[in-house]
Write an enzyme that holds these catalytic residues in place. Structure first.
Site, mmCIF file in Angstrom:
data_model
loop_
_atom_site.group_PDB
_atom_site.id
_atom_site.type_symbol
_atom_site.label_atom_id
_atom_site.label_comp_id
_atom_site.label_asym_id
_atom_site.label_seq_id
_atom_site.Cartn_x
_atom_site.Cartn_y
_atom_site.Cartn_z
ATOM 1 N N HIS A 98 0.827 -1.225 0.000
ATOM 2 C CA HIS A 98 0.000 0.000 0.000
ATOM 3 C C HIS A 98 0.851 1.260 0.000
ATOM 4 C CE1 HIS A 98 1.048 -0.672 4.234
ATOM 5 N NE2 HIS A 98 0.709 0.571 4.504
ATOM 6 N N ASP A 100 0.604 4.828 1.978
ATOM 7 C CA ASP A 100 -0.094 5.200 3.199
ATOM 8 C C ASP A 100 -1.327 6.044 2.877
ATOM 9 O OD1 ASP A 100 1.350 3.811 5.092
ATOM 10 O OD2 ASP A 100 2.946 5.310 5.089
ATOM 11 N N HIS A 253 4.633 -0.110 0.103
ATOM 12 C CA HIS A 253 5.369 -0.949 1.059
ATOM 13 C C HIS A 253 4.479 -2.039 1.632
ATOM 14 C CE1 HIS A 253 3.478 2.266 3.348
ATOM 15 N NE2 HIS A 253 3.546 1.505 4.426
ATOM 16 N N ARG A 268 5.767 5.181 14.320
ATOM 17 C CA ARG A 268 5.863 5.827 13.007
ATOM 18 C C ARG A 268 5.184 7.180 12.998
ATOM 19 N NH1 ARG A 268 1.382 6.528 9.850
ATOM 20 N NH2 ARG A 268 1.984 5.311 8.027
HETATM 21 O O1 AKG Z 1 5.431 -2.185 10.080
HETATM 22 C C1 AKG Z 1 6.085 -1.770 9.131
HETATM 23 O O2 AKG Z 1 7.229 -2.142 8.872
HETATM 24 C C2 AKG Z 1 5.486 -0.772 8.174
HETATM 25 C C3 AKG Z 1 4.242 -0.259 8.739
HETATM 26 C C4 AKG Z 1 3.478 0.603 7.799
HETATM 27 O O3 AKG Z 1 2.873 0.136 6.863
HETATM 28 C C5 AKG Z 1 3.473 2.034 8.039
HETATM 29 O O4 AKG Z 1 4.187 2.503 8.945
HETATM 30 O O5 AKG Z 1 2.773 2.738 7.313
#
Ligand code: AKG
Length: 279
Positions: A98, A100, A253, A268
């Site tokens: 996806h 984000d 990602h 994040r």
């Molecule tokens: O957990 C992860 O490595 C990526 C998580 C994710 O998709 C995000 O932080 O938007």
């Protein structure tokens, strides 16, 4: 004081790591500008910053744009609402390709995620360079995609999560009732590099506007398979404290879910465009 670091490419299409960054020197705007230059070039950038504080995480985010309070993940709480938690213990995961929140009209442009708790092995994250994937299409396919738009909808992954018992019915209804979806061009031009990138994902893109459903399904299936070719992918094996910053305008990602029953927790931040860093 500028921070003296080097940028070491991790793959020809995508990915680089920043070496020699001295956190004790803080993050001056000059340092962050150099990091941004590397980010725009390499699309996903690994920083080894085990001693990064939540305040520093937030300051980095503020340099790149306007940090968001995430649509559906929990956060660190008072003063740090823009630092989101993705913790497998809370049932949260991101094992899907996806961009984000591409279901928003102006999705986040940059995300920076740091590993807080890792399983003994596994839990890698992968990124696809959607610019390199676009470049590799034939001129005829590029011409065909020119001007097409596709719908991005938040409900698809929520329905899948419900089917896998990964969310409660109450949470599912909460999210679905927000009715978040948006029509985006299938090819976007990066505001800094001018490079074209495919803007679709198997998670949020439901269909191409103006095509019959079977036509849309076929074109999207081809494009998803094309993008997932290994040569467009960077796969990161996390060490505690690693932070990866990625450019949502040019990558998708996927965090691999292969570590059950162990815990994996990430912090994040994602940011919306600002005048300094346009969408
Ligand atoms: O957990 C992860 O490595 C990526 C998580 C994710 O998709 C995000 O932080 O938007």
């Amino acid at each position: 004081m500028p921070n003296h670091f080097t940028v070491h490419p991790l793959g020809p299409a995508i990915g680089a790591e920043v070496l020699g960054l001295n956190l004790a020197d803080g993050f001056s705007n000059e340092t962050l500008s150099q990091i941004n230059v590397a980010l725009v070039k390499h699309e996903a950038l690994v920083l080894h910053v085990p001693h990064l504080t939540p305040s520093q995480h937030l300051s980095i985010a503020q340099f790149f744009g306007t940090p968001e309070v995430h649509t559906f993940y929990p956060n660190l709480g008072e003063g740090f609402e823009q630092l989101t938690i993705i913790d497998s213990k809370l049932g949260d995961r991101a094992d899907m390709w996806h961009h984000d929140e591409s279901f928003l009209p102006s999705p986040p442009i940059v995300t920076m995620t740091q590993a807080q708790i890792l399983p003994p092995c596994g839990g890698d994250t992968c990124w696809i360079s959607m610019t390199t994937a676009y470049d590799a299409l034939s001129d005829r396919m590029k011409h065909y995609l020119d001007g097409l738009s596709a719908w991005h909808d938040m409900n698809g992954p929520m329905t899948a999560a419900l089917r896998h018992n990964a969310v409660t019915h109450e949470r599912y209804l909460q999210v679905v009732n927000m009715s978040r979806r948006h029509l985006h061009p299938m090819v976007r031009v990066h505001p800094v590099t001018g490079r074209k990138a495919l803007y679709i994902s198997p998670t949020y893109t439901t269909h191409i506007e103006g095509l019959e459903p079977s036509e849309s399904d076929a074109i999207l299936a081809f494009l998803h398979a094309h993008c997932q070719h290994i040569r467009f992918v960077y796969r990161h094996r996390w060490q505690l404290g690693d932070m990866v910053i990625w450019d949502n305008r040019s990558v998708i990602h996927h965090a691999i879910l292969d570590y059950t029953p162990h815990q994996r927790r990430m912090h994040r931040a994602s940011v919306f465009a600002s005048d300094a860093h346009p969408a």
